[in-house]
Design an enzyme around this catalytic site. Structure first.
Site, short mmCIF file in Angstrom:
data_model
loop_
_atom_site.label_atom_id
_atom_site.label_comp_id
_atom_site.label_asym_id
_atom_site.label_seq_id
_atom_site.Cartn_x
_atom_site.Cartn_y
_atom_site.Cartn_z
N ASP A 40 0.74 -1.07 0.06
CA ASP A 40 -0.11 0.26 0.19
C ASP A 40 0.89 1.34 0.14
O ASP A 40 1.56 0.86 1.09
CB ASP A 40 -1.21 -0.14 1.36
CG ASP A 40 -2.08 0.51 1.22
OD1 ASP A 40 -2.04 2.02 0.57
OD2 ASP A 40 -3.21 0.82 2.00
N GLY A 88 -5.14 3.72 -8.37
CA GLY A 88 -5.57 4.31 -9.50
C GLY A 88 -3.93 5.29 -9.90
O GLY A 88 -4.16 5.19 -11.80
N ASP A 129 -10.52 4.50 -1.00
CA ASP A 129 -10.87 3.28 -0.50
C ASP A 129 -12.51 3.38 -0.40
O ASP A 129 -13.37 4.02 -0.76
CB ASP A 129 -10.42 3.53 0.66
CG ASP A 129 -9.46 3.80 1.37
OD1 ASP A 129 -9.07 2.88 -0.01
OD2 ASP A 129 -9.07 3.47 2.31
C1 GLA Z 1 -5.31 2.03 2.51
C2 GLA Z 1 -5.50 1.35 1.99
C3 GLA Z 1 -6.82 0.01 2.63
C4 GLA Z 1 -6.46 -0.37 4.15
C5 GLA Z 1 -5.17 0.86 5.27
C6 GLA Z 1 -5.17 0.78 6.02
O1 GLA Z 1 -6.29 2.99 2.68
O2 GLA Z 1 -6.64 1.28 0.74
O3 GLA Z 1 -7.89 -0.36 1.59
O4 GLA Z 1 -5.01 -0.87 3.51
O5 GLA Z 1 -5.03 1.56 3.99
O6 GLA Z 1 -4.79 1.96 6.26
#
Ligand code: GLA
Length: 397
Positions: free
Chosen positions: A149, A201, A222
């Site tokens: 991430d 993206g 998200d």
């Molecule tokens: C980001 C990701 C989420 C999740 C959070 C965790 O926002 O997009 O899917 O993994 O981090 O902190």
């Protein structure tokens, strides 16, 4: 494929550009990955026991046998690094190796989470500068899947851009290289590990995600457990189908089915749309407390079969009339899955022409939510579709 920046001489860069980043990645996830992830329900509170309970529930509910095999811990498992740089899990996860073993003993697979930056989104320790150490650690725990991430890596990208004001691609190239770096580290462990790119993206990830050995990549920000959030994401995917295929999938984020803030029709829309999108199906609810309705939505075998169809083609929107949309997905055997979606706030009578989905005729049409046969009259089907609901069909040639 984009050029991979290496801190070496130009010829080395050329060689690297010719060699694929990973020969392992394309052999993984021939159909979209299915499983469970801790974030949507448990977020920062997740514990080892919650993950074990989810693994048990995947088995007892029948979800494992329906295809949901990955048990993925999201953010907030991370502890501190020791003097050698080895990362430890925090107190919520007393024994990751035992957890991985227990997950495998149930016929399931083990997923974990990190960031290419120094910190995760929830500000826990992440992999920047420790990529190989972390990959080796995951492999020693039996990890099968890594969600990686972007998070704090964006700060490094901003600094990189500021240092290279004449190179508009510099920051994005740093990001691309950071994902390739982790893929190489994972492959070096010798363990086949699915790599999930989570960077929302940025820089049209679907155009380069597979080239760095990504097996799936988030296409959006998200998701939240609301119809508006789910619909904005799900119906916002037109045009991405050409970039998905066996081993590499567009990821419109995890499922919210069963989390309580959508109606059953809305959750059926969510599940249908994700199946048509050939999206990863990662349940995000508390599996130990599922209603029969939630189970029936997550475990509708015919809808799952649309998602998991071996042809591996993502569907796309084929027709839009205001709030009424038709999406279709090519299936093996020249069949087609169709979603007739009503995004409006009242029930609507909707008509699907077989020609809308390029079918001249149909030998068999099935409503995938009722399981009942449907008959086309004069080459078309008319039905009342509830507000925010869907008529999902499988049409055989
Ligand atoms: C980001 C990701 C989420 C999740 C959070 C965790 O926002 O997009 O899917 O993994 O981090 O902190």
């Amino acid at each position: 494929m984009r050029r991979l920046i290496l801190p070496l001489i130009f010829t080395a860069t050329l060689c690297a550009a010719q060699a694929p980043v990973s020969t392992i990645a394309p052999t993984l996830v021939p159909t979209p990955p299915m499983g469970w992830n801790s974030w949507n329900h448990f977020a920062g509170k997740v514990t080892q026991k919650d993950v074990m309970d989810a693994a048990d529930a995947l088995v007892s509910s029948g979800m494992r046998d329906a295809g949901y095999v990955y048990v993925n811990i999201d953010d907030t498992w991370e502890g501190q690094r020791d003097a050698t740089g080895m990362l430890r899990a925090n107190d919520k996860f007393p024994d990751m190796k035992a957890l991985g073993d227990a997950i495998h003993a149930r016929g399931l697979k083990f997923g974990i989470y990190s960031s290419p930056g120094p910190r995760t989104c929830a500000n826990f320790a992440a992999s920047y500068g420790y990529e190989q150490k972390d990959a080796d650690l995951y492999a020693s725990w039996g990890v099968d899947y890594l969600k990686y991430d972007l998070c704090s890596f964006r700060t490094l990208m901003q600094a990189g851009a500021a240092d290279h004001p004449t190179d508009p691609d510099y920051a994005n190239q740093m990001m691309i290289d950071s994902y390739a770096k982790m893929r190489r580290a994972l492959d070096k462990t010798g363990r086949p590990i699915v790599l999930s790119l989570c960077q929302y993206g940025v820089d049209d990830v679907w155009k380069w995600g597979a080239s760095v050995g990504g097996n799936l990549w988030r296409t959006t920000g998200d998701i939240r457990d609301s119809y508006d959030s789910m619909a904005k994401i799900g119906f916002g995917q037109p045009g991405l189908a050409p970039y998905a295929g066996p081993g590499h999938w567009n990821d419109p984020d995890m499922l919210e089915v069963g989390n309580g803030h959508m109606t059953a029709d809305e959750y059926r829309t969510h599940m249908s749309l994700w199946a048509i999108l050939a999206a990863p199906l990662l349940a995000g609810n508390d599996l130990s407390k599922m209603t029969p309705e939630t189970e029936s939505i997550l475990m509708n075998k015919a809808v799952i079969a649309v998602d998991q169809d071996p042809l591996g083609k993502q569907g796309d929107r084929v027709k839009q009339d205001g709030d009424l949309e038709v999406w279709s997905k090519p299936l093996s055997g020249s069949a087609v899955a169709v979603g007739v979606f009503n995004r409006s706030k009242s029930d609507a009578s909707m008509t699907l022409k077989l020609s809308d989905v390029s079918m001249a005729s149909a030998s068999k049409i099935t409503d995938l939510w009722t399981g009942k046969p449907v008959t086309a009259k004069d080459g078309q089907i008319t039905a009342t579709v509830p507000m925010h609901g869907v008529l999902m069909l499988r049409i055989e040639p």
